[in-house]
Design a protein around this motif. Structure first.
Motif, PDB file in Angstrom:
ATOM      1  N   HIS A 155      60.257  14.098  12.447  1.00 32.95           N
ATOM      2  CA  HIS A 155      59.135  14.174  13.377  1.00 32.95           C
ATOM      3  C   HIS A 155      59.220  13.041  14.398  1.00 32.95           C
ATOM      4  O   HIS A 155      59.565  11.901  14.058  1.00 32.95           O
ATOM      5  CB  HIS A 155      57.807  14.101  12.618  1.00 32.95           C
ATOM      6  N   ILE A 156      58.849  13.340  15.632  1.00 38.13           N
ATOM      7  CA  ILE A 156      59.005  12.360  16.707  1.00 38.13           C
ATOM      8  C   ILE A 156      58.054  11.176  16.594  1.00 38.13           C
ATOM      9  O   ILE A 156      58.310  10.118  17.186  1.00 38.13           O
ATOM     10  CB  ILE A 156      58.852  13.012  18.093  1.00 38.13           C
ATOM     11  N   ASN A 157      56.964  11.317  15.848  1.00 33.95           N
ATOM     12  CA  ASN A 157      55.983  10.237  15.789  1.00 33.95           C
ATOM     13  C   ASN A 157      55.867   9.540  14.444  1.00 33.95           C
ATOM     14  O   ASN A 157      55.311   8.452  14.372  1.00 33.95           O
ATOM     15  CB  ASN A 157      54.600  10.747  16.200  1.00 33.95           C
ATOM     16  N   ALA A 158      56.371  10.172  13.390  1.00 32.64           N
ATOM     17  CA  ALA A 158      56.246   9.557  12.068  1.00 32.64           C
ATOM     18  C   ALA A 158      57.376  10.057  11.171  1.00 32.64           C
ATOM     19  O   ALA A 158      57.429  11.249  10.839  1.00 32.64           O
ATOM     20  CB  ALA A 158      54.891   9.877  11.443  1.00 32.64           C
ATOM     21  N   ALA A 159      58.234   9.144  10.786  1.00 28.72           N
ATOM     22  CA  ALA A 159      59.416   9.509  10.009  1.00 28.72           C
ATOM     23  C   ALA A 159      59.078  10.059   8.626  1.00 28.72           C
ATOM     24  O   ALA A 159      59.899  10.734   8.012  1.00 28.72           O
ATOM     25  CB  ALA A 159      60.332   8.296   9.864  1.00 28.72           C
ATOM     26  N   TYR A 160      57.844   9.794   8.122  1.00 27.75           N
ATOM     27  CA  TYR A 160      57.471  10.236   6.782  1.00 27.75           C
ATOM     28  C   TYR A 160      56.869  11.641   6.760  1.00 27.75           C
ATOM     29  O   TYR A 160      56.469  12.115   5.697  1.00 27.75           O
ATOM     30  CB  TYR A 160      56.477   9.254   6.157  1.00 27.75           C
ATOM     31  N   VAL A 161      56.786  12.301   7.880  1.00 25.65           N
ATOM     32  CA  VAL A 161      56.251  13.668   7.894  1.00 25.65           C
ATOM     33  C   VAL A 161      57.290  14.592   7.268  1.00 25.65           C
ATOM     34  O   VAL A 161      58.287  14.955   7.881  1.00 25.65           O
ATOM     35  CB  VAL A 161      55.897  14.117   9.325  1.00 25.65           C
TER      36      VAL A 161
END
Length: 212
Positions: free
Chosen positions: A155-161
């Motif tokens: 995900h472009i905003n949060a690697a943990y998604v």
């Protein structure tokens, strides 16, 4: 630094729509795209201590590739939810030559998708939702012509998604030659088409730190 180090032989673009994976058909298919540029490796066949000039020369290449990929996918930048990058280095090069793509490839996509050098807090990329905060995942290897590379996507905003953990296989037939590099960018418009293994949801991003 001029573009004299840049000699592009081929550019390949691929776009796919995934309608289902043997489950319910979503209202909107997942679209994934990749662009690969085949260029001469100016450091092939020898050990060069200072390889950073090529990194600088690749900056405009990354910007052009990111723009061309988004155009080929026929979606606005705001529709992109996942991204990744990679490189295949011909046999006369070394793995470190592919590492030169980290900055030009990653920041080209992040800036296209809205990353700002000073967003909200004064620190790079922090404090403002929706501007490509997450680091762009990457992979690279030395390989023969036609070598396939699985480009990781997050995900472009949060690697943990977790729903956006994905990969896209990319190969350029006949490339790279021993003295070439294949540089790759990839983007996606959403999660895996039947994502259902829990974890952080994109709608629940709250930290805006590029991770959670």
């Amino acid at each position: 630094m001029t573009r004299s180090l840049i000699d592009i032989r081929r550019v390949l673009t691929q776009v796919e729509d995934i309608h289902h994976e043997f489950g319910p058909v979503p209202a909107q298919p997942l679209r994934r795209g990749a662009i690969a540029a085949v260029l001469a490796n100016p450091y092939a066949g020898r050990y060069e201590p200072d390889i950073l000039p090529l990194m600088d020369a690749l900056q405009p290449v990354g910007i052009e590739m990111a723009q061309r990929l988004c155009s080929a996918m026929d979606v606005p930048p705001a529709a992109i939810q996942g991204y990744g990058k990679g490189a295949v280095i011909g046999a006369a090069g070394e793995l470190e030559h592919g590492a030169l793509w980290h900055v030009p490839g990653g920041y080209a996509m992040r800036e296209l998708l809205g990353w700002k050098a000073d967003a909200g807090t004064g620190a790079k990329g922090l404090g403002q939702p929706g501007n490509a905060l997450a680091i762009v995942p990457s992979t690279k290897k030395v390989g023969a012509p036609g070598t396939a590379l699985d480009i990781p996507l997050t995900h472009i905003n949060a690697a943990y998604v977790r729903s956006h953990f994905d990969a896209m296989e990319v190969r350029v037939p006949g490339a790279p030659h021993a003295d070439e590099i294949v540089l790759i960018l990839a983007m996606s418009t959403g999660p895996r088409v039947h994502a259902r293994v829990g974890g952080l949801k994109a709608a629940d991003i709250s930290q805006w730190d590029g991770q959670r």
